[in-house]
Enzyme design. Structure first.
Site, PDB file in Angstrom:
ATOM      1  N   GLU A  34       0.851  -1.194   0.000  1.00 41.81           N
ATOM      2  CA  GLU A  34       0.000   0.000   0.000  1.00 41.81           C
ATOM      3  C   GLU A  34       0.888   1.247   0.000  1.00 41.81           C
ATOM      4  O   GLU A  34       2.085   1.147   0.294  1.00 41.81           O
ATOM      5  CB  GLU A  34      -0.894  -0.027   1.238  1.00 41.81           C
ATOM      6  CG  GLU A  34      -1.797  -1.254   1.216  1.00 41.81           C
ATOM      7  CD  GLU A  34      -2.935  -1.192   2.226  1.00 41.81           C
ATOM      8  OE1 GLU A  34      -2.944  -0.296   3.088  1.00 41.81           O
ATOM      9  OE2 GLU A  34      -3.820  -2.062   2.111  1.00 41.81           O
TER      10      GLU A  34
ATOM     11  N   GLU B  16       8.952  -8.039  -3.626  1.00 39.69           N
ATOM     12  CA  GLU B  16       8.729  -9.298  -2.897  1.00 39.69           C
ATOM     13  C   GLU B  16       9.658  -9.493  -1.703  1.00 39.69           C
ATOM     14  O   GLU B  16      10.188 -10.580  -1.482  1.00 39.69           O
ATOM     15  CB  GLU B  16       8.789 -10.473  -3.864  1.00 39.69           C
ATOM     16  CG  GLU B  16       7.487 -10.537  -4.637  1.00 39.69           C
ATOM     17  CD  GLU B  16       7.525 -11.473  -5.791  1.00 39.69           C
ATOM     18  OE1 GLU B  16       7.468 -12.672  -5.540  1.00 39.69           O
ATOM     19  OE2 GLU B  16       7.603 -10.984  -6.941  1.00 39.69           O
TER      20      GLU B  16
HETATM   21  C1  LIG Z   1       8.045  -2.178 -10.116  1.00 37.97           C
HETATM   22  C2  LIG Z   1       7.418  -2.692  -8.848  1.00 37.97           C
HETATM   23  C3  LIG Z   1       6.490  -3.730  -8.892  1.00 37.97           C
HETATM   24  C4  LIG Z   1       5.886  -4.194  -7.726  1.00 37.97           C
HETATM   25  N1  LIG Z   1       4.927  -5.177  -7.791  1.00 37.97           N
HETATM   26  C5  LIG Z   1       4.195  -5.460  -6.680  1.00 37.97           C
HETATM   27  C6  LIG Z   1       3.058  -6.338  -6.753  1.00 37.97           C
HETATM   28  O1  LIG Z   1       2.729  -6.882  -7.806  1.00 37.97           O
HETATM   29  N2  LIG Z   1       2.332  -6.539  -5.631  1.00 37.97           N
HETATM   30  C7  LIG Z   1       2.642  -5.951  -4.437  1.00 37.97           C
HETATM   31  O2  LIG Z   1       1.940  -6.147  -3.479  1.00 37.97           O
HETATM   32  N3  LIG Z   1       3.728  -5.139  -4.333  1.00 37.97           N
HETATM   33  C8  LIG Z   1       4.490  -4.876  -5.425  1.00 37.97           C
HETATM   34  N4  LIG Z   1       5.568  -4.016  -5.326  1.00 37.97           N
HETATM   35  C9  LIG Z   1       5.889  -3.400  -4.054  1.00 37.97           C
HETATM   36  C10 LIG Z   1       7.130  -3.936  -3.377  1.00 37.97           C
HETATM   37  O3  LIG Z   1       6.950  -5.234  -2.970  1.00 37.97           O
HETATM   38  C11 LIG Z   1       7.462  -2.954  -2.242  1.00 37.97           C
HETATM   39  O4  LIG Z   1       7.927  -1.766  -2.828  1.00 37.97           O
HETATM   40  C12 LIG Z   1       8.461  -3.507  -1.285  1.00 37.97           C
HETATM   41  O5  LIG Z   1       7.902  -4.525  -0.547  1.00 37.97           O
HETATM   42  C13 LIG Z   1       8.978  -2.435  -0.310  1.00 37.97           C
HETATM   43  O6  LIG Z   1       7.954  -1.718   0.272  1.00 37.97           O
HETATM   44  P1  LIG Z   1       7.993  -0.112   0.262  1.00 37.97           P
HETATM   45  O7  LIG Z   1       8.260   0.312  -1.111  1.00 37.97           O
HETATM   46  O8  LIG Z   1       6.771   0.376   0.919  1.00 37.97           O
HETATM   47  O9  LIG Z   1       9.252   0.248   1.145  1.00 37.97           O
HETATM   48  P2  LIG Z   1       9.271   0.361   2.731  1.00 37.97           P
HETATM   49  O10 LIG Z   1       8.618  -0.806   3.320  1.00 37.97           O
HETATM   50  O11 LIG Z   1       8.794   1.701   3.102  1.00 37.97           O
HETATM   51  O12 LIG Z   1      10.829   0.241   3.004  1.00 37.97           O
HETATM   52  C14 LIG Z   1      11.707   1.319   2.757  1.00 37.97           C
HETATM   53  C15 LIG Z   1      13.106   0.919   3.165  1.00 37.97           C
HETATM   54  O13 LIG Z   1      13.142   0.616   4.543  1.00 37.97           O
HETATM   55  C16 LIG Z   1      13.727  -0.636   4.753  1.00 37.97           C
HETATM   56  N5  LIG Z   1      13.177  -1.265   5.942  1.00 37.97           N
HETATM   57  C17 LIG Z   1      11.873  -1.445   6.230  1.00 37.97           C
HETATM   58  N6  LIG Z   1      11.773  -2.096   7.400  1.00 37.97           N
HETATM   59  C18 LIG Z   1      13.020  -2.324   7.859  1.00 37.97           C
HETATM   60  C19 LIG Z   1      13.572  -2.949   9.018  1.00 37.97           C
HETATM   61  N7  LIG Z   1      12.823  -3.482   9.947  1.00 37.97           N
HETATM   62  N8  LIG Z   1      14.912  -2.996   9.126  1.00 37.97           N
HETATM   63  C20 LIG Z   1      15.715  -2.467   8.181  1.00 37.97           C
HETATM   64  N9  LIG Z   1      15.244  -1.852   7.084  1.00 37.97           N
HETATM   65  C21 LIG Z   1      13.922  -1.786   6.922  1.00 37.97           C
HETATM   66  C22 LIG Z   1      13.418  -1.402   3.504  1.00 37.97           C
HETATM   67  O14 LIG Z   1      14.302  -2.464   3.321  1.00 37.97           O
HETATM   68  C23 LIG Z   1      13.586  -0.321   2.456  1.00 37.97           C
HETATM   69  O15 LIG Z   1      14.946  -0.187   2.163  1.00 37.97           O
HETATM   70  C24 LIG Z   1       6.230  -3.605  -6.486  1.00 37.97           C
HETATM   71  C25 LIG Z   1       7.178  -2.573  -6.433  1.00 37.97           C
HETATM   72  C26 LIG Z   1       7.757  -2.095  -7.593  1.00 37.97           C
HETATM   73  C27 LIG Z   1       8.728  -0.966  -7.514  1.00 37.97           C
END
Ligand SMILES: Cc1cc2nc3c(=O)[nH]c(=O)nc-3n(C[C@H](O)[C@H](O)[C@H](O)COP(=O)(O)OP(=O)(O)OC[C@H]3O[C@@H](n4cnc5c(N)ncnc54)[C@H](O)[C@@H]3O)c2cc1C
Lengths: 375, 345
Positions: free
Chosen positions: A117, A355
Site C-alpha cells: 500500500e 517481494e
Molecule cells: C516495479 C514494482 C512492482 C511491484 N509489484 C508489486 C506487486 O505486484 N504486488 C505488491 O503487493 N507489491 C508490489 N511491489 C511493491 C514492493 O513489494 C514494495 O515496494 C516492497 O515490498 C517495499 O515496500 P515499500 O516500497 O513500501 O518500502 P518500505 O517498506 O517503506 O521500506 C523502505 C526501506 O526501509 C527498509 N526497511 C523497512 N523495514 C526495515 C527494518 N525493519 N529494518 C531495516 N530496514 C527496513 C526497507 O528495506 C527499504 O529499504 C512492487 C514494487 C515495484 C517498484
C-alpha cells in the site's frame, strides 16, 4: 546429490532460449523499455507456444532464468501473468481453482497480487485496506501501490483487513485474501510511469472505492490472509531469485563477449588481469546464486519449503544481479553504456525491492535461524 | 573556503532553489531549453575556463564549486556546464567563445576519443580539404561546435557540416544529446596538431571538476535519503531508527564528508595529479554507492522517477563511464603510487 537437471528441464531451457532469441529482439526490448509498454504481442506468442509449463515448476524456474537472461523486462513480462496463482493452488477451493486459477495457468487470463500500500510494503501487517461484511458480500475500501499487471490483470488477489488486530503485537491477525474482478464497479487503476527499469512490465496503483466482492471470493479462511501471503512469498521469492540469476548471467554473457572482442591484451599475451578477475568473480557469483536458488527450489518442489534458504537465494540473487551489471558496465565502458547492458543495470535494482526488500530478507533469515535454534 | 567562493556557493544554491529544484526532472530527462541555457550563461557558468572577452581567465576552483552545487539537484545541468567549459579550454577563437559563453551557441568535446582505444569510436579522415566520416559516442552531439580528433591525431573544431547520427541509449543525463555524428565538412579549423596531448591535458585539468560532480550528486541524493528516512515509517519506527539503514547511510556520509574536505583542500593547494586522481577514483565510487543506498531506502518509491532518486542511480553510473577510464586511469594512478610503471598486466 545430483547437480544435473533432467532432460525435460534441459529441453525447457532450449525452448526458452530459442523463443527469446526469436522474439526478444533488441528492437522489441528497446521499444518496450522506451515507451514503458507491456509487450502484449510477445506475451500472447509465449502463451501460444506454451513457453511456461506450470505442471512442472523446475521448467518454470529455468524458463524464467533463460528468458530474463536475454532481456529482463520482456522476460519478466512473459512470466508474470500468473503472479499469485499459487495462493489459489494451496488455499483456494475447487470452484476458485476452476474459475480463476486454471484460466490463468492456461494463459487465458492474467492475475495480479495486491499487498503493498502507499503507506508501506515491508510492513505487511500494517495495511489499511478494509473489507467489511455487508449481507452476502464484502465491501472493499483502500488502495494498493506498485501492483504488477495493475492495468492488464483480469483478477487481483487482494489482502485486506477484515477485523481489527486483537492487540498491537498481533497485527498480522484479522487479514483476509479476496479475489477481485478488475471490472468491479468502484475499482480503478492509475498506471505508474517513470520506472527506473523493468519498464516493459505494467505497474499501477489500485483504488477500491466501495468495491463489492461476493463472499465466495474470499480465498481460504477469514483472518488467515497474512499467513497465505507469507506462504506465497516463500514460493515466489525463488522465482525472483531466478530473475536475478538471469540478469546476472546476462551481464556475464555480455562481458565475456566484450572481452573477446575488445578486451585489452597485456604484454603477456593474455587479457589484462583485472577483467579476467572480474569475469571470474561474476561467474562464481552466478554459480553460487544458481546453487542456492536450485537448493531452495528443490526443497519447495518436494513440498518441504525452507524459508531460510529461500530468503538467502532471493537476497543473494538480487545482490548478484546488481553487482554483476554494475561491474560489467564499469568494465565495458562506452560499449556497455550504449548496448542493452545499461538496461540490465537499471532492471537489476528492482530485485532488491520487490517481494521483500534485501533488508527484510536478511531479517527473515536470522529470525528463522534463531527460532530454529530455539533462541 | 575563501569568501569569494562562499559567495559563489550561495549564488549557485540560490540559483538551484529558484530555477533547478522544482524543475530537476525535466532538466534531466527532457530538454534544458534555450531559456534555462541562457540562465546558466547569465550566471557566468559557461565562461569559467575560457579566454573569451568576458571571462577573467580560468578558475578551476570556481568551476568545481559551481558543478558540485548544481549536481546536488540537476547533474545533467552540471554536465552541460562541464562540457561547455571543457570546450572553452581548448578553443581560442574569441567569437566562438563569446557566443558559447553567452549561451547563444553550444560546444562540446568528444571525450570518447580518450575513453576507448583508437578505432573503437569511429573514424574521421581528411579528404580533399573536407573532413569526412562518423564519430561514435558523442556526448553533446546536439551542440553547434564539436571538438574532435581526426584519425591522424589533430584536434579539430567542427563548426558546421555535421549532423547527429545513430542515437545512443541514454542511461543518464538524458537531456544532453548522445549519438554518433556524421561529418562531411570543410568548415573546420585545426586546434592542436597533437590532439591527443591536448585532450589529455584537458582531461587531467578536469579531474577535480568531474570529482565535484560526483561529490555533489552524493550530497544531493544522500540529503533526499536523510529527509525520507526521518518521515517514513515501517514496523512502528521511522526508517532512520533501523540500524542497517542508518549505519549504511551514515558510513557513506562519513566517507562523503572526508572526500569533501579533501576536495576543498585540493582546490586551495597546487594541483597534484596523484591526489586529484585519488579524489576522482573515490568520489565516482561513492556517488554510485550513495545513490544505490539512497534508492534502497526509498523502497518502491525510489524506483519511480517522481522522487528524483532513480536519476542519481543512472547518472552516477553514466558519469563514471562517460568521464572516466576504468582501466587506464587505474594504471596511471597505480604508476603514480608505485612511482614507476605499474598495474599493466
Ligand atoms: C516495479 C514494482 C512492482 C511491484 N509489484 C508489486 C506487486 O505486484 N504486488 C505488491 O503487493 N507489491 C508490489 N511491489 C511493491 C514492493 O513489494 C514494495 O515496494 C516492497 O515490498 C517495499 O515496500 P515499500 O516500497 O513500501 O518500502 P518500505 O517498506 O517503506 O521500506 C523502505 C526501506 O526501509 C527498509 N526497511 C523497512 N523495514 C526495515 C527494518 N525493519 N529494518 C531495516 N530496514 C527496513 C526497507 O528495506 C527499504 O529499504 C512492487 C514494487 C515495484 C517498484
Amino acid at each position: 546429490m545430483d547437480f544435473e537437471l533432467d532432460s525435460e528441464t534441459k529441453e525447457a531451457i532450449t525452448k526458452a532460449r530459442e523463443f527469446a532469441k526469436k522474439y526478444f529482439t533488441e528492437e522489441a526490448a528497446e521499444r518496450s523499455d522506451r515507451e514503458e509498454r507491456f509487450p502484449t504481442e510477445i506475451v500472447a506468442l509465449s502463451k501460444k507456444e506454451k513457453i511456461l509449463d506450470f505442471s512442472n515448476p523446475w521448467k518454470v524456474l529455468v524458463t524464467i532464468e533463460e528468458l530474463v537472461r536475454r532481456d529482463p523486462g520482456l522476460g519478466i513480462s512473459v512470466t508474470i501473468s500468473a503472479f499469485g496463482a499459487e495462493i489459489f493452488m494451496f488455499f483456494g477451493n475447487d470452484d476458485q481453482k476452476e474459475k480463476y486459477m486454471n484460466p490463468v495457468f492456461a494463459g487465458l487470463k492474467t492475475l495480479g497480487l495486491g499487498v503493498t500500500e502507499p503507506g508501506g510494503g515491508s510492513d505487511v501487517a500494517n495495511i489499511k485496506t478494509e473489507a467489511k461484511l455487508d449481507g452476502d458480500s464484502y465491501i472493499l475500501n483502500g488502495g494498493k501501490m506498485f501492483i504488477s499487471n495493475g492495468q492488464i490483470a483480469d483478477y487481483f488477489l487482494v489482502l485486506a483487513r477484515t477485523s481489527p488486530p486483537p492487540s498491537p503485537e498481533k497485527k498480522h491477525r484479522g487479514m483476509s485474501v479476496f479475489v477481485v474482478d478488475s471490472k468491479s464497479p468502484g475499482f480503478s487503476v492509475n498506471k505508474l510511469h517513470g520506472k527506473l527499469g523493468v519498464r516493459a512490465t505494467n505497474t499501477a496503483e489500485l483504488i477500491f472505492n466501495n468495491v463489492r466482492v461476493p463472499k465466495e471470493n474470499m480465498v481460504g479462511e477469514e483472518g488467515k490472509g497474512f499467513y497465505y501471503i507469507m506462504t506465497f512469498f516463500n514460493i515466489s521469492r525463488i522465482y525472483v531469485a531466478a530473475q536475478g540469476l538471469g540478469i546476472a548471467h546476462g551481464a556475464l554473457d555480455r562481458l565475456v563477449e566484450y572481452s573477446k572482442k575488445y578486451g585489452e591484451i597485456s604484454d603477456t599475451g593474455e587479457l589484462k588481469e583485472s577483467i579476467q578477475l572480474a569475469i571470474a568473480e561474476i561467474a562464481t557469483r552466478v554459480e553460487a546464486t544458481r546453487n542456492l536458488t536450485y537448493k531452495a527450489a528443490s526443497y519447495l518442489f518436494k513440498f518441504t519449503p525452507n524459508p531460510i534458504v529461500t530468503s538467502m537465494s532471493k537476497y543473494y540473487a538480487a545482490e548478484t544481479a546488481v553487482f554483476s551489471t554494475r561491474r560489467a558496465l564499469e568494465l565495458m565502458s562506452l560499449h556497455g553504456l550504449t548496448n542493452d547492458l545499461e538496461r540490465f543495470f537499471r532492471d537489476a535494482k528492482i530485485l532488491d525491492i520487490w517481494e521483500g526488500t534485501t533488508e527484510v530478507e536478511k531479517l527473515i533469515i536470522t529470525r528463522m535461524m534463531l527460532k530454529e535454534e530455539g533462541a | 573556503m575563501e569568501e569569494e567562493y562562499e559567495i559563489l556557493e550561495s549564488t549557485v544554491k540560490d540559483f538551484n532553489s529558484k530555477f533547478v529544484d522544482n524543475n530537476s526532472l525535466k532538466l534531466e530527462n527532457e530538454s534544458m531549453g534555450p531559456d534555462f541555457i541562457r540562465m546558466l550563461a547569465d550566471q557566468g557558468f559557461f565562461s569559467m575556463m575560457g579566454q573569451g572577452s568576458d571571462a577573467s581567465g580560468s578558475d578551476l576552483k570556481a568551476l568545481s564549486i559551481v558543478l558540485e552545487n548544481l549536481s546536488k539537484s540537476a547533474p545533467a545541468a552540471a554536465v552541460k556546464v562541464l562540457l561547455v567549459n571543457a570546450f572553452s579550454t581548448l578553443v581560442n577563437d574569441t567569437g566562438i567563445l563569446d557566443s558559447v559563453g553567452k549561451g547563444a551557441k553550444s560546444g562540446t568535446v568528444t571525450f570518447s576519443d580518450l575513453l576507448v582505444p583508437k578505432g573503437q569510436n569511429g573514424s574521421l579522415k581528411l579528404e580533399n580539404g573536407r573532413v569526412k566520416g562518423e564519430k561514435e559516442y558523442v556526448l553533446g552531439s546536439d551542440s553547434d561546435f564539436i571538438l574532435t580528433l581526426l584519425d591522424t591525431g589533430e584536434l579539430i573544431l567542427l563548426k558546421s557540416g555535421f549532423s547527429q547520427g545513430k542515437k545512443h541509449k541514454k542511461l543518464g543525463f538524458r537531456s544532453i544529446g548522445f549519438s554518433s555524428i556524421n561529418v562531411d565538412s570543410s568548415d573546420y579549423s585545426v586546434v592542436a596538431k597533437d590532439g591527443i596531448a591536448a585532450l589529455r591535458k584537458m582531461y587531467e585539468d578536469f579531474t577535480l571538476p568531474i570529482s565535484a560532480i560526483a561529490i555533489g550528486m552524493s550530497e544531493g541524493v544522500s540529503q533526499k535519503a536523510l529527509d525520507y528516512a526521518k518521515v517514513r515509517t515501517a514496523f512502528g519506527h521511522y526508517l532512520k531508527d533501523f540500524q542497517p539503514l542508518a549505519f549504511d547511510l551514515t558510513s557513506l556520509i562519513a566517507e562523503m564528508n572526508i572526500l569533501k574536505r579533501y576536495f576543498h583542500d585540493l582546490l586551495s593547494s597546487p594541483i597534484s595529479r596523484k591526489e586529484a586522481m585519488f579524489l576522482k577514483h573515490k568520489s565516482l565510487i561513492l556517488a554510485k554507492d550513495m545513490s544505490k543506498t539512497s534508492l534502497q531506502i526509498h523502497g518502491g518509491y525510489g524506483y519511480l522517477e517522481d522522487f528524483g532518486i532513480e536519476k542519481f542511480y543512472r547518472d552516477s553510473m553514466a558519469l563514471s563511464v562517460l568521464f572516466h577510464r576504468e582501466d587506464s586511469d587505474m594504471e596511471e594512478l597505480s604508476s603514480l603510487v608505485f612511482e614507476g610503471k605499474a598495474g599493466f598486466v
